[in-house]
Design a protein around this motif. Structure first.
Motif, PDB file in Angstrom:
ATOM      1  N   LYS A 318      53.444  59.737  23.797  1.00  0.00           N
ATOM      2  CA  LYS A 318      54.667  60.028  23.762  1.00  0.00           C
ATOM      3  C   LYS A 318      55.728  60.206  24.960  1.00  0.00           C
ATOM      4  O   LYS A 318      56.617  59.716  25.328  1.00  0.00           O
ATOM      5  CB  LYS A 318      55.164  61.330  22.856  1.00  0.00           C
ATOM      6  CG  LYS A 318      56.487  61.472  22.177  1.00  0.00           C
ATOM      7  CD  LYS A 318      56.462  62.883  21.478  1.00  0.00           C
ATOM      8  CE  LYS A 318      55.642  62.620  20.100  1.00  0.00           C
ATOM      9  NZ  LYS A 318      55.777  63.888  19.234  1.00  0.00           N
ATOM     10  N   GLU A 319      54.795  60.957  25.862  1.00  0.00           N
ATOM     11  CA  GLU A 319      55.567  61.252  27.271  1.00  0.00           C
ATOM     12  C   GLU A 319      55.775  60.203  28.010  1.00  0.00           C
ATOM     13  O   GLU A 319      56.484  60.046  28.820  1.00  0.00           O
ATOM     14  CB  GLU A 319      54.844  62.658  27.862  1.00  0.00           C
ATOM     15  CG  GLU A 319      54.975  63.758  26.812  1.00  0.00           C
ATOM     16  CD  GLU A 319      54.280  64.855  27.645  1.00  0.00           C
ATOM     17  OE1 GLU A 319      53.609  64.727  28.393  1.00  0.00           O
ATOM     18  OE2 GLU A 319      54.624  65.913  27.225  1.00  0.00           O
ATOM     19  N   THR A 320      54.451  59.342  28.081  1.00  0.00           N
ATOM     20  CA  THR A 320      54.517  58.202  28.826  1.00  0.00           C
ATOM     21  C   THR A 320      55.493  57.089  28.584  1.00  0.00           C
ATOM     22  O   THR A 320      56.291  56.599  29.428  1.00  0.00           O
ATOM     23  CB  THR A 320      53.169  57.440  28.683  1.00  0.00           C
ATOM     24  OG1 THR A 320      51.996  58.293  29.081  1.00  0.00           O
ATOM     25  CG2 THR A 320      53.027  56.002  29.494  1.00  0.00           C
ATOM     26  N   ALA A 321      55.973  57.129  27.283  1.00  0.00           N
ATOM     27  CA  ALA A 321      57.163  56.147  26.889  1.00  0.00           C
ATOM     28  C   ALA A 321      58.373  56.802  27.348  1.00  0.00           C
ATOM     29  O   ALA A 321      59.238  55.968  27.812  1.00  0.00           O
ATOM     30  CB  ALA A 321      57.087  55.996  25.462  1.00  0.00           C
ATOM     31  N   ARG A 322      58.352  58.103  27.338  1.00  0.00           N
ATOM     32  CA  ARG A 322      59.740  58.553  27.500  1.00  0.00           C
ATOM     33  C   ARG A 322      60.122  58.519  28.879  1.00  0.00           C
ATOM     34  O   ARG A 322      61.124  58.189  29.445  1.00  0.00           O
ATOM     35  CB  ARG A 322      59.680  60.082  27.270  1.00  0.00           C
ATOM     36  CG  ARG A 322      61.038  60.978  27.797  1.00  0.00           C
ATOM     37  CD  ARG A 322      60.931  62.398  27.831  1.00  0.00           C
ATOM     38  NE  ARG A 322      61.946  62.950  28.249  1.00  0.00           N
ATOM     39  CZ  ARG A 322      62.415  64.514  28.570  1.00  0.00           C
ATOM     40  NH1 ARG A 322      61.469  65.307  28.270  1.00  0.00           N
ATOM     41  NH2 ARG A 322      63.355  65.009  29.107  1.00  0.00           N
ATOM     42  N   TRP A 323      59.021  58.881  29.843  1.00  0.00           N
ATOM     43  CA  TRP A 323      59.448  58.699  31.221  1.00  0.00           C
ATOM     44  C   TRP A 323      59.490  57.213  31.699  1.00  0.00           C
ATOM     45  O   TRP A 323      60.053  56.834  32.669  1.00  0.00           O
ATOM     46  CB  TRP A 323      58.159  59.263  32.117  1.00  0.00           C
ATOM     47  CG  TRP A 323      58.063  61.016  31.837  1.00  0.00           C
ATOM     48  CD1 TRP A 323      57.196  61.477  31.302  1.00  0.00           C
ATOM     49  CD2 TRP A 323      59.251  61.736  32.138  1.00  0.00           C
ATOM     50  NE1 TRP A 323      57.484  63.003  31.182  1.00  0.00           N
ATOM     51  CE2 TRP A 323      58.871  63.144  31.711  1.00  0.00           C
ATOM     52  CE3 TRP A 323      60.548  61.795  32.570  1.00  0.00           C
ATOM     53  CZ2 TRP A 323      59.576  64.173  31.782  1.00  0.00           C
ATOM     54  CZ3 TRP A 323      61.356  62.959  32.927  1.00  0.00           C
ATOM     55  CH2 TRP A 323      60.611  64.071  32.374  1.00  0.00           C
ATOM     56  N   ALA A 324      58.760  56.417  31.006  1.00  0.00           N
ATOM     57  CA  ALA A 324      58.839  54.874  31.241  1.00  0.00           C
ATOM     58  C   ALA A 324      60.334  54.372  31.167  1.00  0.00           C
ATOM     59  O   ALA A 324      60.786  53.509  32.091  1.00  0.00           O
ATOM     60  CB  ALA A 324      58.043  54.058  30.601  1.00  0.00           C
ATOM     61  N   ARG A 325      60.967  54.948  29.949  1.00  0.00           N
ATOM     62  CA  ARG A 325      62.360  54.590  30.074  1.00  0.00           C
ATOM     63  C   ARG A 325      63.187  54.996  31.035  1.00  0.00           C
ATOM     64  O   ARG A 325      64.252  54.231  31.528  1.00  0.00           O
ATOM     65  CB  ARG A 325      62.805  55.263  28.563  1.00  0.00           C
ATOM     66  CG  ARG A 325      62.376  54.475  27.366  1.00  0.00           C
ATOM     67  CD  ARG A 325      63.134  54.766  26.000  1.00  0.00           C
ATOM     68  NE  ARG A 325      62.700  56.139  25.726  1.00  0.00           N
ATOM     69  CZ  ARG A 325      61.947  56.671  24.964  1.00  0.00           C
ATOM     70  NH1 ARG A 325      60.916  55.738  24.741  1.00  0.00           N
ATOM     71  NH2 ARG A 325      61.782  58.097  24.887  1.00  0.00           N
ATOM     72  N   LEU A 326      63.115  56.599  31.472  1.00  0.00           N
ATOM     73  CA  LEU A 326      63.932  56.833  32.530  1.00  0.00           C
ATOM     74  C   LEU A 326      63.623  56.441  33.933  1.00  0.00           C
ATOM     75  O   LEU A 326      64.356  55.961  34.708  1.00  0.00           O
ATOM     76  CB  LEU A 326      63.319  58.626  32.623  1.00  0.00           C
ATOM     77  CG  LEU A 326      64.272  59.354  33.692  1.00  0.00           C
ATOM     78  CD1 LEU A 326      65.883  59.125  33.376  1.00  0.00           C
ATOM     79  CD2 LEU A 326      63.949  60.861  33.560  1.00  0.00           C
TER      80      LEU A 326
END
Length: 336
Positions: A318-326
């Protein structure tokens, strides 16, 4: 054709291969529990990707002490700082995958670096996350010379000094950096980013007033906030920190999308034999559940979760996807 009365002394090739295979499997089955029971068979090195003296280093040393008590083995901490933890990851992967060289990783290293570094020499699948060790919000702090005691006052002060205010992060490509970037964008500020190589040097310059503000590790800032050497204006967790109960969250102030926590944890090379991984996991969970370790970490401003296995893997995804977007939104690319 055999002579009369002679006994068969051989078997067909496929039968011999099958028998040999069964013998090998039996040997592995017998060896695996013994292999796990012998861990650690020699000193275990916990490799840390930040300099000594910072928050990650403090967690690593506390865990090493408790693992030594739990297992009777020797546990060492080796600081391999640089490239936001990538040097430490590569060092671990170059070592024998036998459970005696492990990685103290962080949210930034494990979930942000894969998006932030275009030529990364390791990937998430190279490691097995063992357990989340600590979790904590970041704290937006300011030097006492800053004439602001709340986030709105800070925003007004920075807006009145366009281009002349800087903010410190404990490393580029970390939540400390990206939250500062988002804060800058949210309020249309014109702050300059000053990155450091770890929370220890970041805190040193914040204390000295070389950089007036920044998002920093709660553990690193706590004693200085309590002594009045830094001012805590907001925390980034979903609720107020029990260590800073009078400091509002950014969510309370209407900026829930800036909420974030950071974590440190233990990971092992994926090539490590499963019996050894199981032994490491059991020892780590036992160590982190020990009241002695929890009390020690909580005294330093850490929350001590009990997250491992599938739950930890889901958090990482979940966090990998969030930071990838940012990372994509900001266009950030770290230098390898």
């Amino acid at each position: 054709m055999r002579p009369p009365g002679a006994q068969e002394t051989s078997m067909p090739v496929h039968r011999r291969q099958f028998a040999a295979g069964l013998t090998a499997l039996a040997a592995v089955a017998a060896f695996a529990p013994a292999f796990a029971q012998t861990w650690p068979a020699k000193p275990v090195t916990l490799v840390v990707g930040t300099p000594p003296g910072g928050s990650v280093d403090a967690y690593a040393r506390a865990l090493a002490d408790q693992l030594a008590k739990q297992t009777g083995g020797t546990f060492l901490v080796d600081n391999k700082a640089g490239a936001n933890g990538n040097i430490s990851a590569e060092h671990v992967l170059k070592s024998a995958p036998d459970g005696h060289t492990l990685w103290i990783t962080t949210q930034a290293m494990f979930t942000i670096n894969p998006s932030a570094y275009p030529a990364l020499r390791w990937k998430q699948s190279d490691f097995v996350p063992i357990a989340k060790g600590i979790e904590s919000p970041l704290v937006l702090v300011a030097h006492p010379s800053v004439p602001a005691n709340t986030v709105p006052e800070l925003v007004k002060w920075v807006q009145g000094k366009p281009g002349s205010v800087s903010y410190a992060s404990f490393s580029p490509g970390t939540p400390s950096h990206f939250l500062g970037f988002q804060f800058n964008e949210r309020f249309k500020l014109d702050m300059v980013h000053v990155p450091y190589k770890g929370s220890a040097p970041q805190i040193t310059d914040l204390l000295g007033g070389q950089v007036p503000l920044g998002f920093t590790q709660q553990q690193a800032a706590l004693q200085h906030v309590e002594s009045g050497k830094l001012k805590a204006l907001a925390v980034t967790g979903p609720q107020r920190s029990p260590f800073l109960p009078n400091v509002p969250t950014l969510a309370e102030l209407g900026h829930a999308d800036l909420s974030s926590t950071v974590w440190f944890g233990l990971a092992a090379p994926a090539a490590t034999p499963k019996p050894v991984l199981d032994a490491i996991t059991q020892a780590t969970l036992k160590a982190q559940a020990a009241p002695e370790l929890q009390k020690k970490l909580q005294a330093q401003g850490f929350d001590v979760p009990q997250e491992s296995g599938q739950a930890f893997a889901e958090t990482i995804n979940k966090e990998t996807a969030r930071w990838a977007r940012l990372v994509k939104q900001t266009g950030f690319q770290a230098a390898n």
